[in-house]
Scaffold this motif. Structure first.
Motif, PDB file in Angstrom:
ATOM      1  N   PRO A   4    -123.576 -46.145 -36.029  1.00 24.01           N
ATOM      2  CA  PRO A   4    -124.550 -47.240 -35.852  1.00 24.01           C
ATOM      3  C   PRO A   4    -125.906 -46.671 -35.444  1.00 24.01           C
ATOM      4  O   PRO A   4    -125.994 -45.661 -34.734  1.00 24.01           O
ATOM      5  CB  PRO A   4    -123.925 -48.076 -34.725  1.00 24.01           C
ATOM      6  CG  PRO A   4    -122.483 -47.712 -34.721  1.00 24.01           C
ATOM      7  CD  PRO A   4    -122.402 -46.293 -35.167  1.00 24.01           C
ATOM      8  N   SER A   6    -127.981 -47.777 -33.365  1.00 21.69           N
ATOM      9  CA  SER A   6    -128.178 -47.795 -31.912  1.00 21.69           C
ATOM     10  C   SER A   6    -127.586 -46.557 -31.269  1.00 21.69           C
ATOM     11  O   SER A   6    -128.134 -46.018 -30.291  1.00 21.69           O
ATOM     12  CB  SER A   6    -127.554 -49.055 -31.312  1.00 21.69           C
ATOM     13  OG  SER A   6    -126.166 -49.121 -31.610  1.00 21.69           O
ATOM     14  N   GLN A   7    -126.479 -46.078 -31.819  1.00 24.56           N
ATOM     15  CA  GLN A   7    -125.857 -44.853 -31.288  1.00 24.56           C
ATOM     16  C   GLN A   7    -126.718 -43.630 -31.614  1.00 24.56           C
ATOM     17  O   GLN A   7    -126.915 -42.746 -30.770  1.00 24.56           O
ATOM     18  CB  GLN A   7    -124.461 -44.690 -31.876  1.00 24.56           C
ATOM     19  CG  GLN A   7    -123.701 -43.479 -31.333  1.00 24.56           C
ATOM     20  CD  GLN A   7    -122.284 -43.403 -31.873  1.00 24.56           C
ATOM     21  OE1 GLN A   7    -121.681 -44.421 -32.213  1.00 24.56           O
ATOM     22  NE2 GLN A   7    -121.749 -42.201 -31.970  1.00 24.56           N
ATOM     23  N   ALA A   9    -129.885 -43.720 -32.059  1.00 23.33           N
ATOM     24  CA  ALA A   9    -131.052 -43.851 -31.187  1.00 23.33           C
ATOM     25  C   ALA A   9    -130.767 -43.283 -29.810  1.00 23.33           C
ATOM     26  O   ALA A   9    -131.602 -42.573 -29.226  1.00 23.33           O
ATOM     27  CB  ALA A   9    -131.446 -45.318 -31.086  1.00 23.33           C
ATOM     28  N   HIS A  10    -129.594 -43.573 -29.282  1.00 27.41           N
ATOM     29  CA  HIS A  10    -129.225 -43.057 -27.956  1.00 27.41           C
ATOM     30  C   HIS A  10    -129.128 -41.536 -27.974  1.00 27.41           C
ATOM     31  O   HIS A  10    -129.603 -40.854 -27.053  1.00 27.41           O
ATOM     32  CB  HIS A  10    -127.888 -43.670 -27.524  1.00 27.41           C
ATOM     33  CG  HIS A  10    -127.392 -43.171 -26.193  1.00 27.41           C
ATOM     34  ND1 HIS A  10    -127.972 -43.551 -24.998  1.00 27.41           N
ATOM     35  CD2 HIS A  10    -126.391 -42.300 -25.883  1.00 27.41           C
ATOM     36  CE1 HIS A  10    -127.345 -42.950 -24.000  1.00 27.41           C
ATOM     37  NE2 HIS A  10    -126.387 -42.182 -24.507  1.00 27.41           N
ATOM     38  N   ARG A  15    -136.499 -44.975 -29.098  1.00 29.83           N
ATOM     39  CA  ARG A  15    -136.652 -46.270 -28.425  1.00 29.83           C
ATOM     40  C   ARG A  15    -136.995 -47.383 -29.398  1.00 29.83           C
ATOM     41  O   ARG A  15    -136.655 -48.543 -29.172  1.00 29.83           O
ATOM     42  CB  ARG A  15    -137.725 -46.173 -27.344  1.00 29.83           C
ATOM     43  CG  ARG A  15    -137.391 -45.222 -26.204  1.00 29.83           C
ATOM     44  CD  ARG A  15    -138.574 -45.014 -25.273  1.00 29.83           C
ATOM     45  NE  ARG A  15    -139.099 -46.286 -24.785  1.00 29.83           N
ATOM     46  CZ  ARG A  15    -140.378 -46.664 -24.892  1.00 29.83           C
ATOM     47  NH1 ARG A  15    -141.262 -45.871 -25.496  1.00 29.83           N
ATOM     48  NH2 ARG A  15    -140.776 -47.815 -24.411  1.00 29.83           N
ATOM     49  N   TYR A  16    -137.708 -47.028 -30.465  1.00 30.49           N
ATOM     50  CA  TYR A  16    -138.151 -48.033 -31.427  1.00 30.49           C
ATOM     51  C   TYR A  16    -137.973 -47.523 -32.854  1.00 30.49           C
ATOM     52  O   TYR A  16    -138.029 -46.319 -33.111  1.00 30.49           O
ATOM     53  CB  TYR A  16    -139.624 -48.388 -31.206  1.00 30.49           C
ATOM     54  CG  TYR A  16    -139.871 -49.216 -29.972  1.00 30.49           C
ATOM     55  CD1 TYR A  16    -139.807 -50.609 -30.022  1.00 30.49           C
ATOM     56  CD2 TYR A  16    -140.168 -48.609 -28.750  1.00 30.49           C
ATOM     57  CE1 TYR A  16    -140.031 -51.378 -28.895  1.00 30.49           C
ATOM     58  CE2 TYR A  16    -140.390 -49.374 -27.613  1.00 30.49           C
ATOM     59  CZ  TYR A  16    -140.325 -50.761 -27.698  1.00 30.49           C
ATOM     60  OH  TYR A  16    -140.542 -51.521 -26.579  1.00 30.49           O
ATOM     61  N   SER A  35    -134.645 -50.379 -30.124  1.00 30.74           N
ATOM     62  CA  SER A  35    -133.333 -49.841 -30.492  1.00 30.74           C
ATOM     63  C   SER A  35    -132.196 -50.786 -30.114  1.00 30.74           C
ATOM     64  O   SER A  35    -131.144 -50.789 -30.754  1.00 30.74           O
ATOM     65  CB  SER A  35    -133.126 -48.474 -29.833  1.00 30.74           C
ATOM     66  OG  SER A  35    -133.188 -48.583 -28.419  1.00 30.74           O
ATOM     67  N   GLN A  36    -132.405 -51.615 -29.072  1.00 28.32           N
ATOM     68  CA  GLN A  36    -131.361 -52.538 -28.658  1.00 28.32           C
ATOM     69  C   GLN A  36    -131.059 -53.591 -29.724  1.00 28.32           C
ATOM     70  O   GLN A  36    -129.983 -54.186 -29.739  1.00 28.32           O
ATOM     71  CB  GLN A  36    -131.757 -53.243 -27.351  1.00 28.32           C
ATOM     72  CG  GLN A  36    -131.795 -52.327 -26.132  1.00 28.32           C
ATOM     73  CD  GLN A  36    -133.135 -51.629 -25.960  1.00 28.32           C
ATOM     74  OE1 GLN A  36    -133.921 -51.551 -26.909  1.00 28.32           O
ATOM     75  NE2 GLN A  36    -133.395 -51.112 -24.765  1.00 28.32           N
ATOM     76  N   ALA A  37    -132.025 -53.832 -30.644  1.00 23.22           N
ATOM     77  CA  ALA A  37    -131.840 -54.864 -31.668  1.00 23.22           C
ATOM     78  C   ALA A  37    -131.643 -54.282 -33.058  1.00 23.22           C
ATOM     79  O   ALA A  37    -131.498 -55.037 -34.032  1.00 23.22           O
ATOM     80  CB  ALA A  37    -133.047 -55.798 -31.670  1.00 23.22           C
ATOM     81  N   ILE A  38    -131.634 -52.959 -33.185  1.00 24.88           N
ATOM     82  CA  ILE A  38    -131.698 -52.354 -34.508  1.00 24.88           C
ATOM     83  C   ILE A  38    -130.448 -52.594 -35.345  1.00 24.88           C
ATOM     84  O   ILE A  38    -130.534 -52.777 -36.569  1.00 24.88           O
ATOM     85  CB  ILE A  38    -132.002 -50.826 -34.411  1.00 24.88           C
ATOM     86  CG1 ILE A  38    -132.332 -50.267 -35.814  1.00 24.88           C
ATOM     87  CG2 ILE A  38    -130.844 -50.081 -33.776  1.00 24.88           C
ATOM     88  CD1 ILE A  38    -133.505 -50.902 -36.492  1.00 24.88           C
ATOM     89  N   ASP A  39    -129.273 -52.623 -34.754  1.00 23.89           N
ATOM     90  CA  ASP A  39    -128.056 -52.791 -35.557  1.00 23.89           C
ATOM     91  C   ASP A  39    -128.031 -54.142 -36.256  1.00 23.89           C
ATOM     92  O   ASP A  39    -127.656 -54.245 -37.429  1.00 23.89           O
ATOM     93  CB  ASP A  39    -126.808 -52.627 -34.674  1.00 23.89           C
ATOM     94  CG  ASP A  39    -126.607 -51.193 -34.222  1.00 23.89           C
ATOM     95  OD1 ASP A  39    -127.111 -50.269 -34.901  1.00 23.89           O
ATOM     96  OD2 ASP A  39    -125.964 -50.985 -33.168  1.00 23.89           O
TER      97      ASP A  39
END
Length: 436
Positions: A4, A6-7, A9-10, A15-16, A35-39
């Motif tokens: 994913p 988000s993963q 990104a982590h 961050r964006y 990144s919190q909304a990317i999936d």
């Protein structure tokens, strides 16, 4: 890429995400997504109002959805907490938007794949570094009449050039040389060729990266075809070869063929030359483009751009150059060319050449600048955008290959651009005719 976003990104400290699409005029449009909304947005698409971009849509049309391609993720080298992803456009009911340049290229590549071909390209993107306001060259000491490869002028811009090159190295593009080009304040950077879609995504990102890093250093970068009347313009020379679908055999290479090219390669070239006037609508898509390919002699002594529909060996004065075995170089395109529509149109015409077994005619090795061919020997390139658009309008090969609806939309917007230009009264016109 299966993880994913988000993963990812982590793991990478992103961050964006910039979810970006390129419109018909080559303008990049984007939304910045945390990144919190990317999936969620990667799965369902980021919503855009189509009329707000150059896509031949109206305010009454429903939103369009940009579905990003996670296989083409570029972490910004100058801002690694942000990643850029090119996207394809779909309607809310899941139908592809035919005016999407990236989808046009993917469609043409599918046509090539059905015939057993895998197309690989490389681009040489020339650009100027200007002052922050964009009115003059950024380096007042760059004044030589022959500035090409000038070491001192190159190294005075080392901070900008090296940061861009370091970025390409970090992204794994395989950059291998940077140079000062033929015009004062002009530069070029070369990286390794790749599959056509990969190169197109890199081309789009490269333009964004160059402009961003230049701005970071208090400068402005431009890929405008002809920003200065007395200097060489910005080309986007495109190298192309056709391989088998496995990508292991170069079908353009023939050690027994003339200049190391196969008959398939010459048929491809024949297709390009056959419709070169219509091709110009994509390779040279602006009013300004035709001040580069039909320019008078520049300060350096040569424009380095073609004016005739002809091909040659290792000779830079023709539309197509054959610099080495197994590939050719299209010298026609300029810096305004859309990174996706340039290869799409070029490949479409080459496939037609193969299908129709088109003969490119004789090779001409004359210096087109000092020893032009006798009048009528070969056709000339369009003298302005209107000529190119009219050629495209009557060209059924590109209409069929790129999608007739797409070509109609492109022509509609480009004709409007020509009309807008024609309404303007230039200072030259006033000076020459005010006393009539």
């Amino acid at each position: 890429m299966t993880d994913p976003l988000s993963q990812i990104a982590h793991q990478k400290g992103i961050r964006y995400f910039l979810i970006c699409f390129t419109d018909l005029f080559g303008v990049q449009r984007a939304k910045l997504v945390p990144s919190q909304a990317i999936d969620l947005l990667a799965a369902n698409g980021a919503g855009f109002a189509g009329f707000a971009a150059w896509l031949d849509m109206t305010p009454a049309d429903p939103d369009i959805l940009a579905i990003p391609d996670p296989n083409s993720l570029f972490q910004l080298p100058w801002r690694p907490d942000v990643a850029w992803m090119p996207a394809d456009l779909y309607s809310v009911d899941g139908k592809p938007i035919i005016q999407t340049p990236r989808l046009v290229l993917k469609s043409v590549l599918s046509q090539a794949e059905e015939r057993g071909y895998r197309v690989r390209t490389g681009v040489e993107c020339e650009y100027f570094l200007l002052s922050a306001e964009g009115h003059q060259l950024s380096d007042p000491r760059d004044r030589s009449s022959k500035p090409c490869y000038d070491q001192e002028s190159l190294m005075r811009r080392f901070d900008v050039i090296s940061e861009i090159c370091d970025g390409m190295l970090n992204l794994g593009w395989g950059p291998y040389q940077n140079d000062h080009e033929d015009a004062n304040g002009q530069f070029e950077m070369n990286w390794t060729y790749a599959d056509a879609l990969c190169t197109a995504d890199r081309h789009a990102f490269f333009k964004y990266m160059v402009k961003s890093i230049a701005e970071k250093h208090g400068l402005r970068a431009t890929f405008m075809p002809k920003p200065f009347p007395h200097l060489t313009g910005n080309g986007c020379h495109t190298h192309l070869s056709v391989w088998d679908n496995a990508g292991t055999t170069n079908l353009f290479y023939d050690p027994e063929g003339e200049l190391g090219l196969s008959s398939l390669a010459y048929q491809f070239i024949g297709g390009v030359l056959h419709s070169a006037q219509a091709l110009c609508a994509f390779t040279n898509p602006t009013i300004n483009s035709y001040k580069r390919i039909h320019a008078p002699v520049t300060a350096s002594g040569a424009t380095w751009s073609p004016s005739t529909i002809s091909y040659s060996g290792n000779n830079r004065t023709h539309t197509i150059r054959i610099p080495d075995a197994g590939r050719f170089e299209l010298r026609l395109a300029d810096g305004a060319a859309n990174p996706y529509l340039l290869p799409a149109a070029l490949i479409a015409l080459g496939l037609d050449g193969i299908e129709q077994k088109r003969d490119p005619g004789p090779r001409y090795d004359n210096n087109s600048y000092t020893d032009p061919l006798p009048k009528g020997t070969v056709k000339s390139l369009p003298i302005h955008l209107l000529d190119a658009l009219r050629s495209l309008e009557t060209n059924t090969i590109l209409a069929n290959a790129l999608n007739n609806g797409f070509v109609k939309s492109y022509l509609k917007l480009k004709y409007q651009e020509w009309r807008d230009y024609s309404k303007q009264i230039s200072p030259w016109e006033l000076e020459q005719t005010i006393n009539c």
